[in-house]
Design an enzyme around this catalytic site. Structure first.
Site, mmCIF file in Angstrom:
data_model
loop_
_atom_site.group_PDB
_atom_site.id
_atom_site.type_symbol
_atom_site.label_atom_id
_atom_site.label_comp_id
_atom_site.label_asym_id
_atom_site.label_seq_id
_atom_site.Cartn_x
_atom_site.Cartn_y
_atom_site.Cartn_z
ATOM 1 N N GLY A 164 -29.278 -18.628 -7.156
ATOM 2 C CA GLY A 164 -30.037 -19.025 -5.490
ATOM 3 C C GLY A 164 -30.920 -20.668 -6.678
ATOM 4 N N ASN A 165 -30.138 -20.914 -7.533
ATOM 5 C CA ASN A 165 -30.556 -21.799 -7.854
ATOM 6 C C ASN A 165 -29.346 -23.302 -7.287
ATOM 7 O OD1 ASN A 165 -32.709 -20.267 -10.845
ATOM 8 N ND2 ASN A 165 -33.319 -22.981 -10.167
ATOM 9 N N SER A 166 -28.149 -23.263 -7.428
ATOM 10 C CA SER A 166 -27.433 -23.906 -6.846
ATOM 11 C C SER A 166 -27.545 -24.534 -5.848
ATOM 12 C CB SER A 166 -25.952 -22.782 -6.460
ATOM 13 O OG SER A 166 -25.180 -22.112 -7.306
ATOM 14 N N HIS A 218 -20.460 -24.296 -1.948
ATOM 15 C CA HIS A 218 -20.249 -23.517 -2.577
ATOM 16 C C HIS A 218 -21.235 -21.961 -1.149
ATOM 17 C CE1 HIS A 218 -22.159 -22.925 -6.251
ATOM 18 N NE2 HIS A 218 -22.952 -22.056 -5.661
ATOM 19 N N LEU A 249 -2.224 -40.728 -9.544
ATOM 20 C CA LEU A 249 -1.067 -41.245 -10.154
ATOM 21 C C LEU A 249 -0.186 -40.677 -9.658
ATOM 22 C CD1 LEU A 249 -2.428 -41.816 -13.361
ATOM 23 C CD2 LEU A 249 -1.696 -43.489 -12.302
ATOM 24 N N GLY A 250 0.010 -39.161 -9.564
ATOM 25 C CA GLY A 250 1.394 -38.436 -8.647
ATOM 26 C C GLY A 250 2.287 -37.869 -9.960
ATOM 27 N N ASP A 306 -16.849 -29.939 -5.159
ATOM 28 C CA ASP A 306 -18.461 -28.511 -4.921
ATOM 29 C C ASP A 306 -19.631 -29.397 -4.851
ATOM 30 O OD1 ASP A 306 -18.900 -26.589 -4.422
ATOM 31 O OD2 ASP A 306 -19.673 -25.601 -6.422
#
Length: 442
Positions: free
Chosen positions: A238-240, A137, A295-296, A167
């Site tokens: 901002g740490n992401s 992101h 697996l479905g 992510d």
């Protein structure tokens, strides 16, 4: 006689010499070809901290009191944490095609042409030749990515691959001799010290301290595949994409999301563990995408009554998709999956995470409860089909998971509400009257 025999032996040796040289040349070519093939097929391996570096980074007592300094660990780890700035071109507002409304928006909102919107985040260097891991992101919809290093250098970066389901993303700068951050080999434990390094609110590289509050956190609906480390080290927008490291400066996770009612840190932050980072990075660098087992089936956790002493575990099969691996293996609606490969399936999320970490064509042994009796079912996983991206949560001001630079429930990327035709015509008429009076009151 002896001279004749020596001459004969010498002639025989010379006769075989070309064949021996040919064999040596062939062997050399085979060795060279094998070495080149091995080099080309080598996959990314997580950097590891050497014993000497570990010893140098051990906490050192500053005073006789039991207070330690983590300067050495932070000094080494901070070299590998970068600031990431992304620029996204914003499209012109749809009302700008009306000259009257254009005049109004230009006066209140600045120039009407397309503008660049700059966002920020963090990243971690994981190879000497420029590979950097961050959150998906952070670079989402970025037109340009700038990486700022701890020593003041800057560089443009290109996207190698993104995996929105976890992510995570990998970007690369055209630089050599960088300092990768070593991955911790042993699993992190609850109570271990944690240091978060990143660029909160764009103030510059910052270090905060806490402990590991929990591991294996799931069920937040932020990512499709969740297995978070929880920490109380302060993590802010901002740490992401920044680093969560241990007391020796070894990477234990990538900071990704916070739980907050204000948009700032409230002591509940989450990081993606290095086990997932390693799996995703290898796939993105090698193939540009992540292939996961499938697996479905549609499932739900067994209902649990907290008032009962006996608890039931397992995951109930609600539906087996036609021609899916589950259907081919003979799994039926109503089956309760108790274990897979001997690992207890305590809830639906445990099963999802376990299967997602397995590559396609992996064979699983499932213990299933069917009509009161246990049965063994062998399942051959297939590649997970392409899924629709998760929609970002809507605005909820009471409970948030961060701000810009974090997956958020608080006003991230809000759009200007569109007016109806009647409202637009009325506003246009009022603006015309206002412009005719040059803004003077009636």
């Amino acid at each position: 006689m002896s001279s004749s025999r020596n001459t004969s032996n010498k002639a025989s040796s010379l006769k075989w010499l070309p064949w021996v040289l040919l064999l040596i040349v062939i062997a050399a070519f085979i060795w060279l070809f094998t070495s080149m093939k091995t080099t080309s097929e080598a996959t990314w391996e997580p950097p590891r901290t050497t014993p000497a570096e570990q010893q140098a980074s051990e906490p050192v007592a500053d005073t006789p009191a039991p207070i330690s300094s983590y300067h050495n660990a932070v000094a080494r780890a901070s070299q590998s944490v970068v600031n990431i700035y992304t620029t996204q071109t914003m499209a012109e507002h749809p009302y700008m095609d009306d000259p009257v409304l254009r005049r109004f928006f230009e006066f209140h909102s600045g120039p009407s042409q397309e503008q660049g919107n700059t966002n920020l985040g963090s990243g971690v260097i994981v190879s000497e030749d420029g590979y950097i891991v961050t959150n998906a992101h952070v670079i989402e919809k970025a037109d340009e990515i700038t990486v700022a290093f701890n020593d003041g250098r800057k560089s443009r970066a290109k996207i190698i691959g993104t995996d929105p389901d976890s992510d995570l993303a990998v970007i690369k700068v055209d630089m050599q001799g960088l300092t990768p951050l070593g991955f911790r080999e042993n699993p992190i434990r609850v109570g271990d010290l944690a240091l978060a390094i990143g660029n909160p609110f764009g103030v510059g590289q910052t270090v905060t301290q806490g402990i590991i509050s929990a591991t294996g956190r799931t069920g937040f609906g932020v990512n499709k595949f969740e297995d978070f480390i929880q920490t109380d080290a302060a993590i802010n927008p901002g740490n992401s994409g920044g680093a969560l490291v241990d007391a020796r400066g070894e990477l234990v996770g990538i900071n990704t999301v916070i739980f907050s009612r204000s948009g700032g840190s409230m002591g509940i932050g989450f990081a993606i563990p290095t086990a997932i980072v390693e799996q995703v990075m290898n796939a993105l660098i090698k193939d540009g995408k992540v292939s996961r087992g499938w697996l479905g089936i549609e499932i739900q956790s067994q209902l649990r009554d907290p008032t009962q002493l006996e608890t039931s575990t397992g995951v109930e099969v609600l539906k087996a998709i036609k021609n899916s691996p589950a259907a081919k293996s003979g799994l039926k609606v109503g089956d309760i999956i108790l274990t897979i490969d001997g690992v207890e399936m305590t809830d639906a999320n445990t099963l999802i995470q376990y299967v997602a970490r397995k590559p396609p064509n992996t064979e699983l042994e499932a213990q299933v409860l069917r009509n009161g009796s246990n049965q063994q079912v062998t399942i051959l996983l297939e590649e997970r089909p392409e899924q629709q991206p998760i929609e970002r949560p809507v605005v909820i001001h009471d409970e948030t998971l961060g701000g810009r630079g974090h997956p958020s429930l608080q006003g991230e990327g809000q759009e200007v509400p569109m007016m109806s035709k009647e409202e637009r015509d009325r506003m246009r008429e009022e603006l015309l009257q206002l412009f005719e009076r040059d803004g003077a009151p009636r």
